[in-house]
Design a protein around this motif. Structure first.
Motif, PDB file in Angstrom:
ATOM      1  N   PRO A  34      44.114  22.908  28.612  1.00 47.26           N
ATOM      2  CA  PRO A  34      43.177  23.399  29.621  1.00 47.26           C
ATOM      3  C   PRO A  34      43.143  24.926  29.695  1.00 47.26           C
ATOM      4  O   PRO A  34      42.131  25.508  30.081  1.00 47.26           O
ATOM      5  CB  PRO A  34      43.683  22.802  30.932  1.00 47.26           C
ATOM      6  N   GLU A  35      44.231  25.570  29.294  1.00 44.91           N
ATOM      7  CA  GLU A  35      44.283  27.035  29.316  1.00 44.91           C
ATOM      8  C   GLU A  35      43.363  27.665  28.271  1.00 44.91           C
ATOM      9  O   GLU A  35      43.000  28.833  28.380  1.00 44.91           O
ATOM     10  CB  GLU A  35      45.719  27.527  29.057  1.00 44.91           C
ATOM     11  N   ASP A  37      40.218  28.085  27.427  1.00 45.02           N
ATOM     12  CA  ASP A  37      38.797  28.069  27.783  1.00 45.02           C
ATOM     13  C   ASP A  37      38.073  29.146  26.982  1.00 45.02           C
ATOM     14  O   ASP A  37      38.671  29.811  26.133  1.00 45.02           O
ATOM     15  CB  ASP A  37      38.607  28.242  29.293  1.00 45.02           C
ATOM     16  N   SER A  38      36.795  29.322  27.246  1.00 47.61           N
ATOM     17  CA  SER A  38      36.007  30.259  26.438  1.00 47.61           C
ATOM     18  C   SER A  38      36.526  31.693  26.539  1.00 47.61           C
ATOM     19  O   SER A  38      36.544  32.420  25.540  1.00 47.61           O
ATOM     20  CB  SER A  38      34.530  30.200  26.831  1.00 47.61           C
TER      21      SER A  38
END
Length: 82
Positions: A34-35, A37-38
């Motif tokens: 989850p860490e 990200d874009s």
């Protein structure tokens, strides 16, 4: 060689701490962490470019590059070789 260096950078950029030490070559990244990200991808690319003295263009990137730790390390090795 590249796997451990890329792993260390990934742990630092994402702030994974000790949990990141469990990552292996076949550990899934994109969609599994989850860490990642874009914005983290942009930061990670910058860190890889600086550490390995490579240039990563937009055309170089695809989801498969970030599929696993191993695919990301192989991508870095390829960029540095060529």
């Amino acid at each position: 060689m590249y796997l451990e260096e890329v792993k260390t950078i990934l742990i630092d950029v994402l702030g994974l701490g000790e949990a990141g030490r469990a990552l292996e070559a076949d550990s899934p990244l994109l969609g599994s962490l989850p860490e990642l990200d874009s914005m983290a991808v942009v930061t990670l690319i910058g860190a890889l470019e600086t550490h390995f003295d490579i240039e990563i263009g937009d055309d170089d990137l695809s989801a498969s590059t970030f599929a696993t730790l191993g695919s990301l390390a192989a991508f870095v090795a390829e960029k540095q070789a060529g």
